[in-house]
Design a protein around this motif. Structure first.
Motif, PDB file in Angstrom:
ATOM      1  N   TRP A  51       1.109  -1.368   0.477  1.00  0.00           N
ATOM      2  CA  TRP A  51       0.056  -0.104  -0.109  1.00  0.00           C
ATOM      3  C   TRP A  51       0.429   1.324   0.285  1.00  0.00           C
ATOM      4  CZ3 TRP A  51      -0.896   4.019   3.265  1.00  0.00           C
ATOM      5  CH2 TRP A  51      -2.032   4.807   3.375  1.00  0.00           C
ATOM      6  N   GLU A  56      -2.772   2.355  -4.719  1.00  0.00           N
ATOM      7  CA  GLU A  56      -4.064   1.816  -5.889  1.00  0.00           C
ATOM      8  C   GLU A  56      -3.743   0.537  -5.962  1.00  0.00           C
ATOM      9  OE1 GLU A  56      -4.396   4.035  -9.053  1.00  0.00           O
ATOM     10  OE2 GLU A  56      -4.322   5.942  -8.086  1.00  0.00           O
ATOM     11  N   ASN A  57      -2.637  -0.087  -5.559  1.00  0.00           N
ATOM     12  CA  ASN A  57      -2.439  -1.568  -5.410  1.00  0.00           C
ATOM     13  C   ASN A  57      -4.325  -2.597  -4.966  1.00  0.00           C
ATOM     14  OD1 ASN A  57       0.261  -2.234  -6.124  1.00  0.00           O
ATOM     15  ND2 ASN A  57       1.088  -2.267  -4.393  1.00  0.00           N
ATOM     16  N   ASN A  58      -3.993  -3.822  -5.967  1.00  0.00           N
ATOM     17  CA  ASN A  58      -5.158  -4.837  -5.606  1.00  0.00           C
ATOM     18  C   ASN A  58      -3.905  -5.542  -3.871  1.00  0.00           C
ATOM     19  OD1 ASN A  58      -7.058  -6.139  -5.121  1.00  0.00           O
ATOM     20  ND2 ASN A  58      -6.619  -6.994  -7.550  1.00  0.00           N
ATOM     21  N   GLY A  60      -6.228  -7.140  -2.394  1.00  0.00           N
ATOM     22  CA  GLY A  60      -7.227  -8.301  -2.656  1.00  0.00           C
ATOM     23  C   GLY A  60      -7.079  -9.933  -2.787  1.00  0.00           C
ATOM     24  N   GLU A  61      -5.434 -10.445  -2.842  1.00  0.00           N
ATOM     25  CA  GLU A  61      -5.445 -11.355  -2.275  1.00  0.00           C
ATOM     26  C   GLU A  61      -4.474 -11.509  -0.913  1.00  0.00           C
ATOM     27  OE1 GLU A  61      -1.761 -14.031  -4.530  1.00  0.00           O
ATOM     28  OE2 GLU A  61      -3.223 -13.681  -5.573  1.00  0.00           O
TER      29      GLU A  61
END
Length: 101
Positions: A51, A56-58, A60-61
């Motif tokens: 982060w 804007e990093n995903n 979710g994983e």
């Protein structure tokens, strides 16, 4: 070239006996909670680092893995509570397999 007696296959895969033994329910619970908490902490740090690099990093994983570990922690806590009603000793056999891919 000295390979210290290890074959190519041995260098590609290792098995480590991380935890093995019979423990009181309390000690077994402490061991298991410590392992899960360390893994959760690792992913939380990883999430923060990603982060900080890019807001804007995903993530979710990573978030999903933390949720999975939290669920596993709950399963272990329930198991240990039930174990107190039936046994004084818990056997743990924790094997870590490491492979080069």
């Amino acid at each position: 070239m000295n390979t210290n007696g290890l074959t190519k296959t041995d260098k590609m895969k290792q098995t480590i006996q991380l935890v093995k033994g019979d423990f009181t329910v309390s000690d077994a619970s402490d061991i298991m909670m410590s392992l899960i908490d360390e893994k959760i902490n690792f992913h939380q740090k990883q999430r923060l680092q990603k982060w900080e690099q890019n807001h804007e990093n995903n993530l979710g994983e990573i978030e999903e893995r933390i949720k999975q570990l939290e669920k596993e922690k709950t399963v272990i806590q329930t198991f240990m509570l039930n174990a107190k009603n039936y046994h004084n000793t818990i056997a743990i056999n924790g094997i870590l397999e490491i492979s080069i891919i």
